[in-house]
Design a protein around this motif. Structure first.
Motif, mmCIF file in Angstrom:
data_model
loop_
_atom_site.group_PDB
_atom_site.id
_atom_site.type_symbol
_atom_site.label_atom_id
_atom_site.label_comp_id
_atom_site.label_asym_id
_atom_site.label_seq_id
_atom_site.Cartn_x
_atom_site.Cartn_y
_atom_site.Cartn_z
ATOM 1 N N PRO A 101 0.775 -1.243 0.000
ATOM 2 C CA PRO A 101 0.000 0.000 0.000
ATOM 3 C C PRO A 101 0.803 1.288 0.000
ATOM 4 C CG PRO A 101 0.008 -0.948 2.191
ATOM 5 C CD PRO A 101 0.722 -1.933 1.310
ATOM 6 N N GLY A 102 2.121 1.231 -0.149
ATOM 7 C CA GLY A 102 2.878 2.457 -0.374
ATOM 8 C C GLY A 102 3.619 3.047 0.795
ATOM 9 N N TYR A 103 3.718 2.340 1.911
ATOM 10 C CA TYR A 103 4.418 2.879 3.078
ATOM 11 C C TYR A 103 5.909 3.096 2.819
ATOM 12 C CZ TYR A 103 0.271 1.770 5.869
ATOM 13 O OH TYR A 103 -0.994 1.730 6.377
ATOM 14 N N PHE A 104 6.463 2.360 1.849
ATOM 15 C CA PHE A 104 7.913 2.369 1.651
ATOM 16 C C PHE A 104 8.385 3.523 0.761
ATOM 17 C CE2 PHE A 104 6.916 -1.705 3.246
ATOM 18 C CZ PHE A 104 8.059 -2.255 3.791
ATOM 19 N N ALA A 105 7.490 4.110 -0.012
ATOM 20 C CA ALA A 105 7.893 5.109 -0.997
ATOM 21 C C ALA A 105 8.612 6.293 -0.365
ATOM 22 C CB ALA A 105 6.677 5.579 -1.785
ATOM 23 N N GLU A 106 8.004 6.904 0.637
ATOM 24 C CA GLU A 106 8.599 8.094 1.255
ATOM 25 C C GLU A 106 9.936 7.774 1.898
ATOM 26 O OE1 GLU A 106 7.579 11.566 4.582
ATOM 27 O OE2 GLU A 106 6.108 9.994 4.137
ATOM 28 N N LEU A 163 15.888 9.102 1.122
ATOM 29 C CA LEU A 163 17.307 8.760 0.977
ATOM 30 C C LEU A 163 17.840 9.062 -0.426
ATOM 31 C CD1 LEU A 163 17.425 5.384 2.959
ATOM 32 C CD2 LEU A 163 18.051 7.669 3.743
ATOM 33 N N GLY A 164 17.025 9.715 -1.246
ATOM 34 C CA GLY A 164 17.486 10.158 -2.555
ATOM 35 C C GLY A 164 17.213 9.208 -3.691
ATOM 36 N N ALA A 165 16.532 8.094 -3.434
ATOM 37 C CA ALA A 165 16.253 7.119 -4.477
ATOM 38 C C ALA A 165 15.029 7.520 -5.296
ATOM 39 C CB ALA A 165 16.023 5.741 -3.866
ATOM 40 N N THR A 166 14.991 7.075 -6.539
ATOM 41 C CA THR A 166 13.773 7.141 -7.347
ATOM 42 C C THR A 166 13.072 5.804 -7.176
ATOM 43 O OG1 THR A 166 14.826 8.620 -8.947
ATOM 44 C CG2 THR A 166 12.819 7.489 -9.648
ATOM 45 N N TYR A 167 11.912 5.830 -6.544
ATOM 46 C CA TYR A 167 11.253 4.610 -6.073
ATOM 47 C C TYR A 167 10.133 4.173 -7.019
ATOM 48 C CZ TYR A 167 8.386 1.657 -2.979
ATOM 49 O OH TYR A 167 7.650 0.634 -2.432
ATOM 50 N N PHE A 168 10.151 2.881 -7.332
ATOM 51 C CA PHE A 168 9.077 2.250 -8.088
ATOM 52 C C PHE A 168 8.630 1.006 -7.321
ATOM 53 C CE2 PHE A 168 11.766 4.463 -11.067
ATOM 54 C CZ PHE A 168 10.901 5.035 -11.976
ATOM 55 N N SER A 169 7.368 0.655 -7.480
ATOM 56 C CA SER A 169 6.894 -0.569 -6.846
ATOM 57 C C SER A 169 5.975 -1.320 -7.791
ATOM 58 C CB SER A 169 6.158 -0.264 -5.539
ATOM 59 O OG SER A 169 4.934 0.403 -5.778
ATOM 60 N N VAL A 170 5.913 -2.639 -7.592
ATOM 61 C CA VAL A 170 4.994 -3.475 -8.355
ATOM 62 C C VAL A 170 4.236 -4.348 -7.369
ATOM 63 C CG1 VAL A 170 6.787 -5.228 -8.769
ATOM 64 C CG2 VAL A 170 4.782 -5.134 -10.258
ATOM 65 N N ASP A 196 -2.033 -7.022 -6.349
ATOM 66 C CA ASP A 196 -3.367 -6.865 -5.790
ATOM 67 C C ASP A 196 -3.746 -5.390 -5.738
ATOM 68 O OD1 ASP A 196 -5.675 -6.774 -4.286
ATOM 69 O OD2 ASP A 196 -4.965 -8.169 -2.737
ATOM 70 N N VAL A 197 -4.713 -4.988 -6.563
ATOM 71 C CA VAL A 197 -5.100 -3.576 -6.605
ATOM 72 C C VAL A 197 -5.683 -3.125 -5.274
ATOM 73 C CG1 VAL A 197 -7.430 -4.029 -7.496
ATOM 74 C CG2 VAL A 197 -6.291 -1.838 -7.992
ATOM 75 N N GLY A 198 -6.354 -4.028 -4.552
ATOM 76 C CA GLY A 198 -6.870 -3.692 -3.230
ATOM 77 C C GLY A 198 -5.759 -3.411 -2.245
ATOM 78 N N GLU A 199 -4.685 -4.186 -2.315
ATOM 79 C CA GLU A 199 -3.533 -3.979 -1.442
ATOM 80 C C GLU A 199 -2.845 -2.662 -1.764
ATOM 81 O OE1 GLU A 199 -0.981 -5.375 1.684
ATOM 82 O OE2 GLU A 199 -2.890 -6.125 0.938
ATOM 83 N N MET A 200 -2.783 -2.312 -3.046
ATOM 84 C CA MET A 200 -2.129 -1.071 -3.463
ATOM 85 C C MET A 200 -2.815 0.156 -2.867
ATOM 86 S SD MET A 200 -1.497 -1.972 -7.490
ATOM 87 C CE MET A 200 -0.736 -0.418 -7.952
ATOM 88 N N GLY A 204 4.947 5.952 -8.820
ATOM 89 C CA GLY A 204 5.685 4.929 -9.549
ATOM 90 C C GLY A 204 5.191 3.530 -9.292
ATOM 91 N N SER A 205 3.944 3.388 -8.866
ATOM 92 C CA SER A 205 3.406 2.072 -8.534
ATOM 93 C C SER A 205 2.738 1.441 -9.752
ATOM 94 C CB SER A 205 2.394 2.190 -7.389
ATOM 95 O OG SER A 205 1.932 0.925 -6.990
ATOM 96 N N VAL A 206 3.068 0.181 -10.007
ATOM 97 C CA VAL A 206 2.569 -0.534 -11.178
ATOM 98 C C VAL A 206 1.907 -1.827 -10.721
ATOM 99 C CG1 VAL A 206 3.218 -1.667 -13.339
ATOM 100 C CG2 VAL A 206 4.405 0.410 -12.617
ATOM 101 N N ARG A 207 0.761 -2.153 -11.297
ATOM 102 C CA ARG A 207 0.127 -3.419 -10.985
ATOM 103 C C ARG A 207 0.751 -4.512 -11.858
ATOM 104 N NH1 ARG A 207 -6.280 -5.181 -11.448
ATOM 105 N NH2 ARG A 207 -6.044 -7.155 -10.304
ATOM 106 N N GLY A 208 1.209 -5.591 -11.224
ATOM 107 C CA GLY A 208 1.821 -6.673 -11.971
ATOM 108 C C GLY A 208 2.300 -7.771 -11.046
ATOM 109 N N SER A 209 2.706 -8.873 -11.616
ATOM 110 C CA SER A 209 3.155 -10.031 -10.856
ATOM 111 C C SER A 209 4.668 -10.046 -10.729
ATOM 112 C CB SER A 209 2.689 -11.323 -11.549
ATOM 113 O OG SER A 209 3.307 -12.452 -10.973
ATOM 114 N N GLY A 210 5.146 -10.426 -9.543
ATOM 115 C CA GLY A 210 6.584 -10.578 -9.349
ATOM 116 C C GLY A 210 7.163 -11.720 -10.146
ATOM 117 N N LEU A 211 6.318 -12.638 -10.610
ATOM 118 C CA LEU A 211 6.778 -13.766 -11.416
ATOM 119 C C LEU A 211 6.877 -13.409 -12.898
ATOM 120 C CD1 LEU A 211 4.669 -16.611 -9.757
ATOM 121 C CD2 LEU A 211 7.043 -15.980 -9.299
#
Length: 257
Positions: free
Chosen positions: A72-77, A82-89, A92-96, A105-112
């Motif tokens: 759900p995005g707690y890690f972005a900030e 720390l100066g990183a450009t953050y993206f996440s995948v 689960d759209v509900g979890e996002m 930078g959040s994208v819906r998709g599978s880690g596999l």
């Protein structure tokens, strides 16, 4: 087992006080996820930055970081501070959207089957996701695919035989069996657990992760240590049987060829 670097920056973080603080936060995972995941995000970003400093000689400033299973995005900030450009995948759209945090930078998709080109990121990490997929090492291979040459891939996962292997189903029930833990939780609470054994929670061992890490052909396994333990017990990773029960969460760190 391979000999790994000393990791001085990470060792400075890996104290008993830190371990106790993270353990104390665990009780908030279900009731106050903002506390649990907020503190975990700060710890994770600091851990990844320390690994980057120890292995690559610099922190995360100006690096592209991919969080596989970002939730759900707690890690972005925490990472952007720390100066990183953050993206996440996240699949689960509900979890996002659960926390109401907008991550550009959040994208819906599978880690596999990550929806990114090869060699796209400087750092790719996944925290507590591999035990939730039926093919954890395929997840690891995908992470390495999208990591650039010379970049880091960091895979951290919960070991089944550790005390938290059963997640919210209890501290001992999963030792009887995953089905038993699932059914007991359902009977007690009147609904299935969030993490259902055999569907969204799997038996993943420490040994399997180390063996897979040593077999990877396109990267070097440069570190393996317990995620939440103080540095002076990292040696447990080297001891068969003990590591399955005591390591709890294994971190595998790769440097891409």
């Amino acid at each position: 087992m391979a000999s790994f670097p000393e990791l001085p920056a990470l060792r400075r973080l890996a104290t008993l006080g830190r371990s106790w603080g993270l353990l104390s936060d665990f009780k908030y995972e279900q009731t106050r996820p903002d506390i649990f995941y907020g503190n975990l995000a700060l710890d994770t970003s600091s851990l990844v930055a320390a690994l980057s400093e120890d292995i690559s000689g610099a922190g995360l400033n100006d690096l592209k970081v991919l969080d596989v299973g970002g939730g759900p995005g707690y890690f972005a900030e925490a990472f952007e501070t720390l100066g990183a450009t953050y993206f996440s995948v996240e699949p689960d759209v509900g979890e996002m959207s659960a926390a109401g945090i907008d991550v550009h930078g959040s994208v819906r998709g599978s880690g596999l089957d990550l929806p990114f080109l090869p060699d796209s990121f400087d750092v790719v990490y996944s925290s507590n996701v591999a035990e939730h997929v039926s093919a954890p090492w395929e997840l690891g291979e995908e992470m390495l695919r999208v990591t650039r040459s010379g970049g880091l891939a960091i895979l951290s996962y919960t070991i089944w035989l550790g005390p938290f292997g059963g997640h919210e189903t209890g501290l001992w029930e999963h030792y009887v069996g995953g089905e038993f833990a699932r059914d007991r939780y359902t009977k007690k609470h009147g609904h299935p657990p969030k993490n259902v054994f055999g569907e969204s929670l799997f038996n993943v061992s420490c040994r399997e992760g180390l063996e897979w890490g040593a077999s990877v052909g396109n990267a070097e396994l440069v570190a393996a240590f317990p995620r939440y333990h103080p540095y002076w017990v990292w040696w447990m990773v080297k001891v068969p049987v003990l590591r399955e029960f005591a390591v709890s969460n294994l971190v595998l760190v790769f440097k891409k060829h």
